[in-house]
Design a protein around this motif. Structure first.
Motif, PDB file in Angstrom:
ATOM      1  N   GLU A 251      -1.130  26.961  -3.294  1.00 63.14           N
ATOM      2  CA  GLU A 251      -1.363  28.433  -3.072  1.00 63.14           C
ATOM      3  C   GLU A 251      -0.841  29.054  -1.885  1.00 63.14           C
ATOM      4  O   GLU A 251      -0.332  30.224  -1.906  1.00 63.14           O
ATOM      5  CB  GLU A 251      -2.952  28.703  -3.140  1.00 63.14           C
ATOM      6  CG  GLU A 251      -3.467  28.357  -4.194  1.00 63.14           C
ATOM      7  CD  GLU A 251      -3.001  29.059  -5.634  1.00 63.14           C
ATOM      8  OE1 GLU A 251      -2.507  30.128  -5.509  1.00 63.14           O
ATOM      9  OE2 GLU A 251      -3.223  28.738  -6.594  1.00 63.14           O
ATOM     10  N   SER A 252      -0.568  28.150  -0.930  1.00 60.74           N
ATOM     11  CA  SER A 252      -0.189  28.738   0.516  1.00 60.74           C
ATOM     12  C   SER A 252       1.295  28.600   0.566  1.00 60.74           C
ATOM     13  O   SER A 252       2.109  29.256   1.308  1.00 60.74           O
ATOM     14  CB  SER A 252      -0.626  27.868   1.741  1.00 60.74           C
ATOM     15  OG  SER A 252      -0.211  26.479   1.725  1.00 60.74           O
TER      16      SER A 252
ATOM     17  N   VAL B 154       3.398  31.800   0.681  1.00 62.29           N
ATOM     18  CA  VAL B 154       2.971  32.653   1.696  1.00 62.29           C
ATOM     19  C   VAL B 154       3.475  32.214   2.871  1.00 62.29           C
ATOM     20  O   VAL B 154       3.793  32.868   3.938  1.00 62.29           O
ATOM     21  CB  VAL B 154       1.349  32.760   1.797  1.00 62.29           C
ATOM     22  CG1 VAL B 154       1.034  33.891   2.873  1.00 62.29           C
ATOM     23  CG2 VAL B 154       0.796  33.115   0.539  1.00 62.29           C
TER      24      VAL B 154
ATOM     25  N   ARG C 155      -2.709  39.047   7.623  1.00 68.41           N
ATOM     26  CA  ARG C 155      -2.279  39.375   6.250  1.00 68.41           C
ATOM     27  C   ARG C 155      -2.292  37.984   5.446  1.00 68.41           C
ATOM     28  O   ARG C 155      -2.570  38.070   4.148  1.00 68.41           O
ATOM     29  CB  ARG C 155      -1.224  40.415   6.227  1.00 68.41           C
ATOM     30  CG  ARG C 155      -0.884  40.928   4.811  1.00 68.41           C
ATOM     31  CD  ARG C 155       0.016  41.826   4.583  1.00 68.41           C
ATOM     32  NE  ARG C 155       1.562  41.148   5.116  1.00 68.41           N
ATOM     33  CZ  ARG C 155       2.402  41.436   5.968  1.00 68.41           C
ATOM     34  NH1 ARG C 155       1.872  42.513   6.801  1.00 68.41           N
ATOM     35  NH2 ARG C 155       3.365  40.785   6.145  1.00 68.41           N
ATOM     36  N   ALA C 156      -1.279  37.096   5.996  1.00 72.26           N
ATOM     37  CA  ALA C 156      -0.990  35.802   5.287  1.00 72.26           C
ATOM     38  C   ALA C 156      -2.458  35.085   4.999  1.00 72.26           C
ATOM     39  O   ALA C 156      -2.781  34.563   3.898  1.00 72.26           O
ATOM     40  CB  ALA C 156      -0.124  35.063   6.135  1.00 72.26           C
TER      41      ALA C 156
ATOM     42  N   ASN D 144      -5.497  36.277   4.809  1.00 72.09           N
ATOM     43  CA  ASN D 144      -6.259  37.012   3.539  1.00 72.09           C
ATOM     44  C   ASN D 144      -5.556  36.823   2.215  1.00 72.09           C
ATOM     45  O   ASN D 144      -6.334  36.657   1.395  1.00 72.09           O
ATOM     46  CB  ASN D 144      -6.127  38.519   3.963  1.00 72.09           C
ATOM     47  CG  ASN D 144      -6.962  39.199   5.052  1.00 72.09           C
ATOM     48  OD1 ASN D 144      -7.925  38.092   5.562  1.00 72.09           O
ATOM     49  ND2 ASN D 144      -6.604  40.038   5.763  1.00 72.09           N
ATOM     50  N   GLU D 145      -4.202  36.705   2.228  1.00 75.00           N
ATOM     51  CA  GLU D 145      -3.638  36.612   0.802  1.00 75.00           C
ATOM     52  C   GLU D 145      -3.827  34.956   0.452  1.00 75.00           C
ATOM     53  O   GLU D 145      -4.254  34.865  -0.765  1.00 75.00           O
ATOM     54  CB  GLU D 145      -2.105  36.651   0.899  1.00 75.00           C
ATOM     55  CG  GLU D 145      -1.582  36.412  -0.363  1.00 75.00           C
ATOM     56  CD  GLU D 145       0.081  36.741  -0.237  1.00 75.00           C
ATOM     57  OE1 GLU D 145       0.927  36.284  -1.267  1.00 75.00           O
ATOM     58  OE2 GLU D 145       0.693  37.369   0.863  1.00 75.00           O
TER      59      GLU D 145
ATOM     60  N   GLU E 182      -7.562  34.846  -0.892  1.00 74.50           N
ATOM     61  CA  GLU E 182      -7.743  35.696  -2.056  1.00 74.50           C
ATOM     62  C   GLU E 182      -7.168  34.296  -3.514  1.00 74.50           C
ATOM     63  O   GLU E 182      -7.658  34.581  -4.361  1.00 74.50           O
ATOM     64  CB  GLU E 182      -6.903  36.966  -2.022  1.00 74.50           C
ATOM     65  CG  GLU E 182      -7.731  38.065  -1.452  1.00 74.50           C
ATOM     66  CD  GLU E 182      -6.766  39.296  -1.695  1.00 74.50           C
ATOM     67  OE1 GLU E 182      -5.766  39.408  -2.159  1.00 74.50           O
ATOM     68  OE2 GLU E 182      -7.127  40.046  -0.747  1.00 74.50           O
ATOM     69  N   ARG E 183      -5.930  33.908  -3.036  1.00 71.25           N
ATOM     70  CA  ARG E 183      -5.402  33.105  -3.833  1.00 71.25           C
ATOM     71  C   ARG E 183      -6.423  31.879  -4.247  1.00 71.25           C
ATOM     72  O   ARG E 183      -6.479  31.152  -5.303  1.00 71.25           O
ATOM     73  CB  ARG E 183      -4.203  32.470  -3.509  1.00 71.25           C
ATOM     74  CG  ARG E 183      -2.954  33.190  -3.361  1.00 71.25           C
ATOM     75  CD  ARG E 183      -1.608  32.928  -2.737  1.00 71.25           C
ATOM     76  NE  ARG E 183      -0.643  33.624  -2.991  1.00 71.25           N
ATOM     77  CZ  ARG E 183       0.610  33.247  -3.751  1.00 71.25           C
ATOM     78  NH1 ARG E 183       0.459  32.108  -4.672  1.00 71.25           N
ATOM     79  NH2 ARG E 183       1.354  34.081  -4.218  1.00 71.25           N
TER      80      ARG E 183
END
Length: 258
Positions: A91-92, A95, A244-245, A247-248, A251-252
């Motif tokens: 997931e990361s 990002v 922001r990264a 947080n994304e 969420e993932r």
């Protein structure tokens, strides 16, 4: 030898074999039998038997010239399986790559393990510098942005246990006073990110933000690391991009902020 005694012996051998494998590091990738015996508190004959068994399965390799052992390819195979199946890495990855493109410095995902921070994923920039943050690397919590970020959101009891162990001084910027360190962790919680400027290694700065799992618990941290002459971790635009990264990625992983 009774059954229970034999089982205890086998379990002890497995534990010692695992301790032996974990004793290798990037700082000491090769070791002699005598070095391993001394560091593990085992007899040379015991270490020799363990190494012979591990070598037969490809977990260690012996250099015939230096008589030193190093980790074998079987470890690499296991590492590939682990990293490819970790949800956080899957997931990361995009990002982290986006962060590298935006900021131009190396990015990481770190996790808390025992009383250290361990790096699980890393995407290098085009001009990487020599920093102590390769995948699998263990670093202290109190002088890394990832470590301070994750620790700041842990239970008070754990924070106190860590502080009681002592805050080792690595550079002139390392926070070693318990009062100052507690204050720093509170600030990290309040602002939602941590900065480390030449606290672990001179010339290197980093900024990290917390990653939450689906329950809202802070499990990981995302960080950007670079040389101080090239990256200012106090630059608002960089701070916002790292947050922001984080947080994304959260969420993932299923976290939804109500």
């Amino acid at each position: 030898m009774g059954t229970s005694t034999n089982q205890d012996y086998l379990l002890s051998s497995v534990k010692n074999a695992l301790r032996l494998l974990r004793s290798f590091s990037m700082d000491e990738p090769e070791k002699k039998v005598t070095d391993l015996a001394a560091s593990l508190g085992l007899g040379k004959s015991t270490v020799s038997r363990l190494l012979a068994t591990l070598a037969s399965e490809g977990f260690v390799i012996k250099d015939p010239e230096t008589q030193k052992y190093r980790l074998g390819l079987s470890i690499l195979n296991l590492n590939t399986i682990v990293t490819s199946t970790l949800e956080i890495n899957r997931e990361s990855q995009p990002v982290l790559q986006q962060l590298v493109n935006e900021i131009g410095e190396t990015t990481h995902i770190a996790v808390l393990e025992e009383m250290d921070v361990v790096y699980l994923n890393r995407v290098e920039c085009k001009h990487p510098v020599q920093i102590l943050s390769h995948v699998g690397r263990r670093n202290p919590l109190h002088c890394t942005s990832s470590g301070k970020t994750i620790l700041a959101y842990q239970e008070e009891e754990m924070i106190e246990r860590f502080i009681e162990k002592g805050l080792h001084k690595y550079t002139s910027n390392t926070i070693v006073d318990p009062v100052d360190f507690r204050s720093t962790l509170k600030t990290v919680q309040e602002q939602g990110y941590a900065i480390s400027t030449e606290e672990l290694r001179e010339g290197v700065a980093s900024i990290a933000a917390p990653i939450r799992d689906y329950t809202g618990k802070v499990i990981y941290a995302v960080s950007v690391v670079g040389p101080v002459h090239r990256m200012d971790p106090y630059e608002p635009s960089i701070i916002n991009k790292v947050k922001r990264a984080a947080n994304e990625i959260s969420e993932r992983l299923g976290y939804w902020k109500h």
